[in-house]
Design a protein around this motif. Structure first.
Motif, short mmCIF file in Angstrom:
data_model
loop_
_atom_site.label_atom_id
_atom_site.label_comp_id
_atom_site.label_asym_id
_atom_site.label_seq_id
_atom_site.Cartn_x
_atom_site.Cartn_y
_atom_site.Cartn_z
N SER A 31 2.95 44.06 20.95
CA SER A 31 3.24 43.67 22.33
C SER A 31 3.97 42.33 22.42
O SER A 31 4.57 42.02 23.45
N HIS A 32 3.91 41.54 21.34
CA HIS A 32 4.63 40.26 21.32
C HIS A 32 5.96 40.35 20.57
O HIS A 32 6.77 39.43 20.64
N VAL A 33 6.17 41.45 19.86
CA VAL A 33 7.41 41.64 19.11
C VAL A 33 8.42 42.48 19.90
O VAL A 33 9.63 42.28 19.79
N PHE A 34 7.91 43.39 20.73
CA PHE A 34 8.76 44.32 21.47
C PHE A 34 8.57 44.17 22.97
O PHE A 34 7.60 43.57 23.44
N ASP A 35 9.51 44.73 23.72
CA ASP A 35 9.42 44.81 25.18
C ASP A 35 9.64 46.24 25.62
O ASP A 35 10.32 47.02 24.93
N GLY A 36 9.13 46.57 26.80
CA GLY A 36 9.39 47.85 27.42
C GLY A 36 10.32 47.70 28.60
O GLY A 36 10.69 46.59 28.99
N LEU A 37 10.68 48.81 29.21
CA LEU A 37 11.55 48.76 30.38
C LEU A 37 10.87 48.05 31.54
O LEU A 37 11.51 47.32 32.30
N VAL A 38 9.56 48.27 31.68
CA VAL A 38 8.79 47.65 32.76
C VAL A 38 7.51 47.08 32.16
O VAL A 38 7.18 47.34 31.00
N ARG A 39 6.76 46.31 32.95
CA ARG A 39 5.54 45.69 32.45
C ARG A 39 4.53 45.59 33.59
O ARG A 39 4.87 45.67 34.76
N ARG A 40 3.28 45.38 33.19
CA ARG A 40 2.22 45.18 34.15
C ARG A 40 2.14 43.70 34.56
O ARG A 40 2.32 42.81 33.74
N ALA A 41 1.85 43.47 35.83
CA ALA A 41 1.61 42.10 36.29
C ALA A 41 0.29 41.60 35.72
O ALA A 41 -0.66 42.37 35.61
N PRO A 42 0.21 40.31 35.34
CA PRO A 42 -1.04 39.78 34.79
C PRO A 42 -2.20 39.92 35.77
O PRO A 42 -3.33 40.14 35.36
N LEU A 87 6.12 45.62 37.17
CA LEU A 87 7.20 44.65 37.39
C LEU A 87 8.39 44.96 36.48
O LEU A 87 8.26 45.64 35.46
N PRO A 88 9.58 44.45 36.83
CA PRO A 88 10.75 44.61 35.95
C PRO A 88 10.51 43.93 34.60
O PRO A 88 9.77 42.95 34.50
N ASN A 89 11.19 44.45 33.58
CA ASN A 89 11.15 43.84 32.27
C ASN A 89 12.55 43.96 31.66
O ASN A 89 13.46 43.25 32.09
N ARG A 147 3.53 51.50 23.26
CA ARG A 147 4.02 52.76 22.68
C ARG A 147 5.46 53.04 23.12
O ARG A 147 6.26 53.59 22.37
N ALA A 148 5.80 52.66 24.37
CA ALA A 148 7.12 52.95 24.93
C ALA A 148 8.10 51.79 24.76
O ALA A 148 9.11 51.72 25.47
N ALA A 149 7.83 50.89 23.83
CA ALA A 149 8.70 49.73 23.63
C ALA A 149 10.08 50.17 23.13
O ALA A 149 10.23 51.20 22.49
N VAL A 150 11.07 49.34 23.43
CA VAL A 150 12.45 49.62 23.02
C VAL A 150 12.69 49.08 21.61
O VAL A 150 12.40 47.92 21.31
N VAL A 151 13.24 49.93 20.76
CA VAL A 151 13.58 49.56 19.38
C VAL A 151 15.08 49.75 19.18
O VAL A 151 15.72 50.47 19.93
N GLY A 175 11.15 40.97 21.77
CA GLY A 175 10.01 40.25 22.33
C GLY A 175 10.04 38.75 22.10
O GLY A 175 10.92 38.21 21.43
N PRO A 176 9.05 38.04 22.66
CA PRO A 176 9.02 36.58 22.58
C PRO A 176 8.77 36.03 21.19
O PRO A 176 9.01 34.85 20.94
N PHE A 177 8.30 36.88 20.27
CA PHE A 177 8.07 36.44 18.89
C PHE A 177 8.72 37.43 17.93
O PHE A 177 8.73 38.64 18.17
N LYS A 178 9.27 36.89 16.86
CA LYS A 178 9.79 37.74 15.79
C LYS A 178 8.81 37.69 14.63
O LYS A 178 8.22 36.65 14.32
N LEU A 179 8.61 38.84 14.00
CA LEU A 179 7.69 38.93 12.88
C LEU A 179 8.43 38.55 11.61
O LEU A 179 9.42 39.18 11.25
N THR A 180 7.95 37.52 10.93
CA THR A 180 8.63 37.03 9.72
C THR A 180 7.89 37.37 8.44
O THR A 180 8.45 37.22 7.36
N ALA A 181 6.62 37.80 8.55
CA ALA A 181 5.87 38.19 7.35
C ALA A 181 4.73 39.12 7.76
O ALA A 181 4.08 38.89 8.78
N LEU A 182 4.53 40.15 6.96
CA LEU A 182 3.41 41.05 7.17
C LEU A 182 3.03 41.69 5.85
O LEU A 182 3.82 42.42 5.25
#
Length: 558
Positions: free
Chosen positions: A157-168, A174-176, A264-268, A287-294
């Protein structure tokens, strides 16, 4: 640090009384080395004051080995070294090596936990804020198509985004990546208008082709996965104009838009096939973070400077797989606790310095009966008696009268084994013969579930609860009485076409009441997601799943 491990190995074998009569050959066997190397090791430990060695000359003669250094001190020295080298894997191996010594293991765990929390350092004149989090679940992949665990979804959820998102707050959509959308009168044709110049982590611009590919990839997969019944309603996806994507459904489904809010519906990226299976461990998202090691024990996220909604405040997040409970956790709390909600930082002072924020989510555990499988549980009265035992009500007669010489098979996933064993023990006290099978989440999707008599599930009651219930009841429908199945499927069809979420919620409650009344479902317990204890942290918010949103966290200078 090899010498430290060798000392601990010798102490584990010969140090019970503090002194032992041994031969050099016996030491070499324990250390798995030659006799000559064993002599050098003994000399090194003697010079450091760790042992006293009174040798008796001659092969086969027994010498006196006295242990002078407490093993806790030696282990702590090794732990400090590995922590300074950021080799958490070795630190965890050291803890595992002393799993039979509770006091030592507890002390080593305490040393290791001091490594977690917020840490600041200066690099080339810049302050770098790092947050280190322990996680009990091991992250294998963050590919939206393949994730199974909550921990994997949290990272994704921090690496990817979807078309829309839930409000906190409130859970509205909401738009994404899409700044606007609309649907036709039949609510089968959905049109999304994309933001311009959104960048992937590799610097490429996200286009409508990436969105089309992502949704087609989901709709075309043969994998068993969460929400598959919703994505299978997609008939076509295309991009008639730049920055525009049109999705046509086979039939109206009011859960489709909420589904697009999920990880699950994130854009790749459409060219991810070039990475093959490596995409799960070396992903590229927006997303707001990129994964640099796993790897098996460590996951590293770094802030993506060009994130379209603004750069995260924290620079780096390091997540470690720690396969034991955090402090102050008891066995019955272990499953419901969310380890990524805990930031352990003892340097922040006393308990009064810690803030406590409740997540809006809760976890419900329940048991269902597989009446599709022939056997005594096809009788509602037998099911009623079994569930009564779980409530602590003693049966009027022995269960053997209804289930003679029959072992009831209970199945669940590895994460819920503790709950399954507790339930099985209650049933055994009532006279039932119970066997428990726990498998991985991926294996659980296969035939093992349909081969069991009792099945233990979990429901995360978050802002996506209706999506989860829809998928859950689809699954339960496959193993219940035909007449209940028909009623359930009619209600699920009604739910999918109902635009009012309040009316959908009432329909879900109706299904639950019917399953309970027919003794097809028994709720074991429900607990809130663990409170987050976050010392000296600001900007704490929760996402739709009740998890901390790392993008908004920040720490004032100490």
């Amino acid at each position: 640090m090899k010498l430290h491990g060798q000392y601990l190995r010798l102490h584990s074998r010969f140090g019970l009384t503090g002194e032992a009569e041994v031969t050099m050959d016996e030491l070499a066997a324990v250390l798995d080395c030659t006799r000559r190397n064993a002599m050098n090791i003994v000399q090194s430990m003697t010079e450091r004051g760790w042992i006293d060695w009174q040798a008796r000359r001659g092969r086969g003669l027994r010498s006196t080995l006295t242990f002078l250094a407490p093993p806790e001190d030696i282990a702590a020295q090794a732990m400090l070294h590995t922590m300074n080298q950021r080799d958490i894997g070795r630190a965890l191996d050291q803890i595992s090596a002393h799993s039979d010594a509770t006091a030592l293991q507890d002390r080593l765990q305490g040393w290791l936990l001091s490594y977690f929390g917020h840490h600041s350092e200066t690099q080339t004149g810049k302050r770098i804020d790092t947050l280190r989090l322990p996680l009990r679940e091991q992250i294998q992949t963050v590919d939206p198509l393949s994730i199974n665990l909550l921990a994997e979804s949290f990272v994704a959820s921090h690496v990817f985004d979807g078309l829309v998102r839930r409000a906190p707050e409130g859970g509205s959509i909401l738009p994404n990546l899409a700044h606007a959308w609309e649907t036709d009168a039949e609510r089968k044709r959905w049109t999304f208008y994309l933001r311009k110049e959104v960048l992937f982590h590799n610097g490429k611009v996200m286009t409508a082709d990436d969105v089309v590919y992502s949704l087609q990839r989901l709709a075309g997969t043969s994998r068993r996965m969460l929400y598959s019944s919703i994505i299978k309603t997609v008939e076509s996806v295309n991009s008639p104009y730049p920055h525009t994507v049109v999705v046509v459904l086979k039939e109206p489904n009011e859960l489709f838009l909420p589904f697009l809010c999920t990880t699950r519906a994130a854009v790749v990226p459409r060219d991810l096939e070039q990475l093959g299976e490596r995409f799960g461990t070396a992903p590229v998202g927006t997303g707001p973070f990129k994964l640099t090691a796993l790897n098996g024990r460590r996951c590293v996220l770094e802030a993506f400077t060009h994130y379209f909604q603004g750069r995260a405040h924290i620079d780096r997040v390091e997540i470690f797989h720690v396969p034991w409970n955090l402090p102050d956790e008891t066995d019955d709390k272990a499953e419901q606790a969310s380890p990524f909600h805990v930031v352990h930082n003892p340097q922040d002072g006393t308990d009064g310095d810690w803030s406590q924020i409740n997540s809006p989510a809760s976890v419900r555990k329940f048991m269902t009966c597989n009446t599709h499988r022939p056997g005594a549980l096809a009788d509602p009265q037998v099911r009623a008696g079994l569930f009564a035992c779980l409530e602590g009500i003693e049966p009027d007669k022995s269960p053997a009268a209804d289930i003679p010489d029959k072992t009831i098979r209970m199945a669940t996933i590895d994460s819920y084994r503790h709950d399954a064993e507790l339930a099985a023990e209650r049933l055994r006290r009532c006279g039932y013969l119970i066997s428990v099978t726990a498998v991985s989440a991926e294996e659980f999707k296969g035939p093992i579930r349909m081969e069991a008599d009792l099945i233990i599930f979990s429901l995360l009651r978050d802002r996506d609860e209706q999506l989860r219930l829809f998928d859950l009841y689809r699954t339960i429908a496959s193993h219940i009485d035909p007449h209940i199945r028909l009623d359930m499927e009619l209600l699920l069809t009604h739910i999918a076409k109902q635009p009012d979420p309040v009316l959908r919620e009432e329909a879900f409650r109706k299904i639950e009441r019917q399953l309970i009344a027919e003794h097809q479902l028994h709720i074991l317990y429900e607990k809130p997601v663990q409170t987050a204890y976050l010392p000296s942290v600001r900007g704490v918010t929760f996402n739709a799943q009740g998890w901390i949103d790392l993008r908004h966290l920040w720490f004032p200078p100490q």
